[in-house]
Design an enzyme around this catalytic site. Structure first.
Site: not given
Length: 295
Positions: A98, A205, A267
């Site tokens: 990630d 982000y 994930h």
């Protein structure tokens, strides 16, 4: 946890255990250093393992700052590189998934002399505008949401709302046989729940470091500018964010890369498939020439 010296005014908290060949493990979002709780027992015999909370996460510092200057991949890489140098780690294997994967790649690109090898899971470069496909956009909605002040208004400092939000990602992104246990979820709620903690975690982000922005902005480098640090990529079978077909362009970004499929996993590879993750690191450490590559 111990705390390192400040880099850009941010101190990283970290756990350090074992002795032997150095390994640094970088966590993902929404997680922290405990993402590696099942990997550590598989490495601590024969390895010196350092597991930090990244800048803005967990017990590490979080400060109001321009996200593009202090929370993007290169800024996070400066913090990790500073910790490697401070602890005197001799060219560790750097592993992550990630956001930890993106940061590991940034360390290898910007500080190649500090790192022996990478062991990473998606996200990886080479996605390009495929990230705009309708199926992909149905999965990456949260990255646009994190750009909004509404995200903080609804979630920051609200443990009840955060519990539901975090549970969604851990349930939806994981493989079909995995369920996050309640104790692990409650730990994450205590990490992300205090006022300001969730906001700091999504600064990544807001810095434009998420997969959508990174993929649309990527430019394949020239052959001499590819990441030279050898990379092992573990690609999960059931990751809804990153289909296996997106591994087809990696050789345009890495000078030395191999890809392994991880059956059954989603994930969260270090949590879902800790044996595979640890085994990949040990294989790198056992490669001929390891001893000769160390200073």
């Amino acid at each position: 946890m111990e705390r390192g010296a400040p880099v850009d005014g941010f101190r990283l908290a970290y756990d350090r255990l074992g002795s032997g060949d150095p390994v640094v493990l970088l966590h993902g979002w929404p997680g922290d250093h405990t993402d590696y709780r099942r990997v550590l027992p598989l490495l601590s015999d024969g390895c010196e393992v350092v597991v930090p909370d990244l800048r803005g996460f967990g017990a590490s510092d979080r400060h109001p700052a321009d996200p593009e200057q202090q929370y993007d991949a290169r800024a996070q890489a400066r913090g990790v590189a500073g910790l490697i140098e401070e602890l005197g780690l001799d060219r560790p294997v750097l592993a992550g998934y990630d956001i930890g994967s993106r940061i590991a790649q940034a360390v290898a690109r910007d500080h190649p002399g500090l790192v022996r090898a990478l062991v990473v899971a998606p996200p990886l470069p080479g996605i390009g505008d495929r990230i705009l496909q309708p199926r992909a956009q149905r999965e990456f909605w949260y990255q646009s949401f994190h750009q909004l002040a509404l995200a903080e208004e609804l979630l920051d400092g609200d443990p009840v709302a955060l519990r539901a939000y975090l549970r969604h990602f851990w349930n939806h992104w994981s493989g079909p046989s995995f369920t996050l246990d309640e104790a692990a979820l409650e730990h994450l709620v205590t990490v992300y729940g205090p006022p300001g903690a969730f906001s700091a975690s999504i600064a990544w982000y807001r810095a434009g470091a998420g997969a959508v922005a990174a993929s649309l902005g990527e430019v394949p480098p020239g052959a001499g500018d590819r990441i030279a640090v050898p990379a092992t990529v573990l690609w999960p079978e059931h990751d809804p964010l990153f289909p296996r077909s997106w591994s087809d362009r990696l050789s345009g970004f890495f000078a030395d890369v191999s890809v392994e499929s991880v059956a059954g996993a989603g994930h969260f590879i270090p949590v879902e498939a800790p044996s595979r993750f640890a085994a990949a690191i040990r294989r790198v450490l056992e490669r001929p020439g390891w001893a000769y590559g160390r200073n």
